[in-house]
Design a protein around this motif. Structure first.
Motif, PDB file in Angstrom:
ATOM      1  N   UNK A   1      -0.438   4.587   3.698  1.00  0.00           N
ATOM      2  CA  UNK A   1       0.441   5.205   4.690  1.00  0.00           C
ATOM      3  C   UNK A   1       1.894   5.253   4.214  1.00  0.00           C
ATOM      4  N   UNK A   2       2.280   4.268   3.385  1.00  0.00           N
ATOM      5  CA  UNK A   2       3.661   4.190   2.930  1.00  0.00           C
ATOM      6  C   UNK A   2       4.540   3.340   3.822  1.00  0.00           C
ATOM      7  N   UNK A   3       3.927   2.680   4.784  1.00  0.00           N
ATOM      8  CA  UNK A   3       4.703   1.816   5.671  1.00  0.00           C
ATOM      9  C   UNK A   3       3.812   0.728   6.269  1.00  0.00           C
ATOM     10  N   UNK A   4       4.474  -0.317   6.748  1.00  0.00           N
ATOM     11  CA  UNK A   4       3.802  -1.383   7.468  1.00  0.00           C
ATOM     12  C   UNK A   4       4.694  -1.826   8.609  1.00  0.00           C
ATOM     13  N   UNK A   5       4.138  -2.627   9.508  1.00  0.00           N
ATOM     14  CA  UNK A   5       4.894  -3.060  10.678  1.00  0.00           C
ATOM     15  C   UNK A   5       5.336  -4.515  10.532  1.00  0.00           C
ATOM     16  N   UNK A   6       6.551  -4.772  11.016  1.00  0.00           N
ATOM     17  CA  UNK A   6       7.085  -6.138  11.030  1.00  0.00           C
ATOM     18  C   UNK A   6       7.915  -6.284  12.289  1.00  0.00           C
ATOM     19  N   UNK A   7       7.547  -7.244  13.126  1.00  0.00           N
ATOM     20  CA  UNK A   7       8.228  -7.476  14.388  1.00  0.00           C
ATOM     21  C   UNK A   7       8.342  -6.187  15.199  1.00  0.00           C
ATOM     22  N   UNK A   8       7.216  -5.464  15.242  1.00  0.00           N
ATOM     23  CA  UNK A   8       7.074  -4.235  16.043  1.00  0.00           C
ATOM     24  C   UNK A   8       7.935  -3.075  15.555  1.00  0.00           C
ATOM     25  N   UNK A   9       8.372  -3.151  14.307  1.00  0.00           N
ATOM     26  CA  UNK A   9       9.124  -2.046  13.720  1.00  0.00           C
ATOM     27  C   UNK A   9       8.456  -1.605  12.418  1.00  0.00           C
ATOM     28  N   UNK A  10       8.595  -0.325  12.124  1.00  0.00           N
ATOM     29  CA  UNK A  10       7.983   0.244  10.928  1.00  0.00           C
ATOM     30  C   UNK A  10       8.931   0.134   9.738  1.00  0.00           C
ATOM     31  N   UNK A  11       8.391  -0.328   8.599  1.00  0.00           N
ATOM     32  CA  UNK A  11       9.188  -0.460   7.377  1.00  0.00           C
ATOM     33  C   UNK A  11       8.465   0.216   6.213  1.00  0.00           C
ATOM     34  N   UNK A  12       9.214   0.973   5.431  1.00  0.00           N
ATOM     35  CA  UNK A  12       8.663   1.558   4.217  1.00  0.00           C
ATOM     36  C   UNK A  12       8.242   0.452   3.259  1.00  0.00           C
ATOM     37  N   UNK A  13       7.065   0.595   2.652  1.00  0.00           N
ATOM     38  CA  UNK A  13       6.599  -0.339   1.626  1.00  0.00           C
ATOM     39  C   UNK A  13       6.074   0.461   0.440  1.00  0.00           C
ATOM     40  N   UNK A  14       6.037  -0.186  -0.707  1.00  0.00           N
ATOM     41  CA  UNK A  14       5.450   0.403  -1.909  1.00  0.00           C
ATOM     42  C   UNK A  14       4.855  -0.732  -2.729  1.00  0.00           C
ATOM     43  N   UNK A  15       4.272  -0.382  -3.846  1.00  0.00           N
ATOM     44  CA  UNK A  15       3.684  -1.420  -4.694  1.00  0.00           C
ATOM     45  C   UNK A  15       4.746  -2.270  -5.394  1.00  0.00           C
ATOM     46  N   UNK A  16       6.020  -1.998  -5.148  1.00  0.00           N
ATOM     47  CA  UNK A  16       7.100  -2.873  -5.601  1.00  0.00           C
ATOM     48  C   UNK A  16       7.395  -3.972  -4.579  1.00  0.00           C
ATOM     49  N   UNK A  17       6.757  -3.883  -3.405  1.00  0.00           N
ATOM     50  CA  UNK A  17       7.053  -4.839  -2.343  1.00  0.00           C
ATOM     51  C   UNK A  17       5.770  -5.398  -1.750  1.00  0.00           C
ATOM     52  N   UNK A  18       5.867  -6.597  -1.210  1.00  0.00           N
ATOM     53  CA  UNK A  18       4.746  -7.161  -0.466  1.00  0.00           C
ATOM     54  C   UNK A  18       4.559  -6.411   0.849  1.00  0.00           C
ATOM     55  N   UNK A  19       3.359  -6.475   1.380  1.00  0.00           N
ATOM     56  CA  UNK A  19       3.087  -5.970   2.715  1.00  0.00           C
ATOM     57  C   UNK A  19       3.557  -7.023   3.716  1.00  0.00           C
ATOM     58  N   UNK A  20       4.331  -6.639   4.729  1.00  0.00           N
ATOM     59  CA  UNK A  20       4.798  -7.625   5.725  1.00  0.00           C
ATOM     60  C   UNK A  20       3.630  -8.314   6.425  1.00  0.00           C
TER      61      UNK A  20
END
Length: 294
Positions: free
Chosen positions: A86-105
């Motif tokens: 999807x290119x994003x994940x949720x953290x504390x009910x907010x959407x954040x962009x993620x990629x393979x350079x970052x962990x999934x929240x």
């Protein structure tokens, strides 16, 4: 392996939501994957919640969504996490962009951030997020406390680019991003709060980890030397030089590392009182260290 004829039917048939999901579930089950991820993917692609998806179950899936869903299911079959698809994940009910350079929240980190929020006394603070990754900790605190100055550092240039995207998206002008390997490029100054979710997995633990993590999440953010304890050694040896007199250090850690960390902090931060806190699953997952009051 997925049978290609099944996928060809995806392309030529106009499937209903129910039929598309049933076919995806079958394919993922044949590969010993998680069918639930397909349903989550469909919900996110359509904007439907579970109830709405059931109400529309007999409606045909629009062609664009069907293509995205089909491609996503292929990637799920190769163990790619749905958040990266999807290119994003949720953290504390907010959407954040993620990629393979970052962990999934993850939920455990949310609980540590909520503790920081609960402990905050309302006075303006200087905060440092070490190893910020996608920036979810720093940005969440920045949104909660817009008068606080928050430094967010990471060794990864790729991660900092994602963090900048997220900071721009939420217009958190009080978050300042900087590339640094732990303390290397940060001069000692009094921070009221230092928070870190450092790499804490040992190489030996790879054999019990989910394939999606091994294949796709960044090694740089996952693994630590010395049985996953190297960053706790480094941070606990240096944090006092960067904390204000009543400053607090918060750190997430692995569910089995509490006893080792008790020894590390007793040795490296003997003047600090260290509290260990459990997550919702009942495992010790983060700590809070502050100087003992005289």
């Amino acid at each position: 392996m997925i049978k290609l004829k099944n996928w060809s039917k995806f392309k030529v048939e106009r499937l209903s939501y129910s039929s598309a999901l049933k076919r995806a579930f079958l394919m993922l089950k044949q590969q010993d994957k998680y069918p639930e991820d397909a349903e989550y993917l469909m919900e996110e692609l359509t904007g439907f919640n579970y109830t709405q998806l059931q109400l529309h179950r007999n409606d045909p899936v629009p062609s664009k969504i069907m293509r995205q869903f089909r491609d996503g299911v292929v990637r799920l079959g190769m163990d790619e996490p749905v958040q990266y698809i999807l290119g994003y994940g949720y953290f504390m009910n907010k959407s954040f962009t993620v990629s393979q350079d970052t962990l999934i929240p993850r939920q455990e980190t949310e609980e540590m951030v909520q503790k920081i929020i609960d402990d905050h006394d309302g006075r303006t603070k200087n905060i440092w997020d070490i190893g910020t990754g996608s920036g979810v900790i720093a940005i969440s605190l920045a949104l909660e406390f817009p008068d606080d100055d928050i430094l967010a550092t990471d060794i990864s240039e790729g991660a900092l680019k994602i963090a900048q995207l997220n900071a721009d998206n939420y217009q958190t002008n009080n978050v300042f991003l900087k590339q640094s390997d732990l303390f290397q490029n940060v001069k000692p100054e009094p921070f009221d709060i230092i928070v870190s979710n450092p790499p804490y997995i040992s190489q030996a633990e790879k054999k019990v980890m989910d394939q999606s993590v091994i294949k796709y999440e960044p090694d740089l953010a996952l693994y630590g030397e010395e049985n996953g304890l190297e960053f706790y050694q480094d941070i606990s040896q240096n944090a006092d030089d960067y904390l204000s007199d009543d400053g607090i250090l918060y750190m997430e850690f692995g569910y089995h590392q509490k006893s080792a960390l008790e020894e590390i902090f007793a040795k490296n931060m003997p003047e600090y009182n260290v509290e260990f806190h459990k997550d919702m699953s009942g495992n010790y997952r983060y700590l809070k260290a502050e100087k003992e009051r005289v």
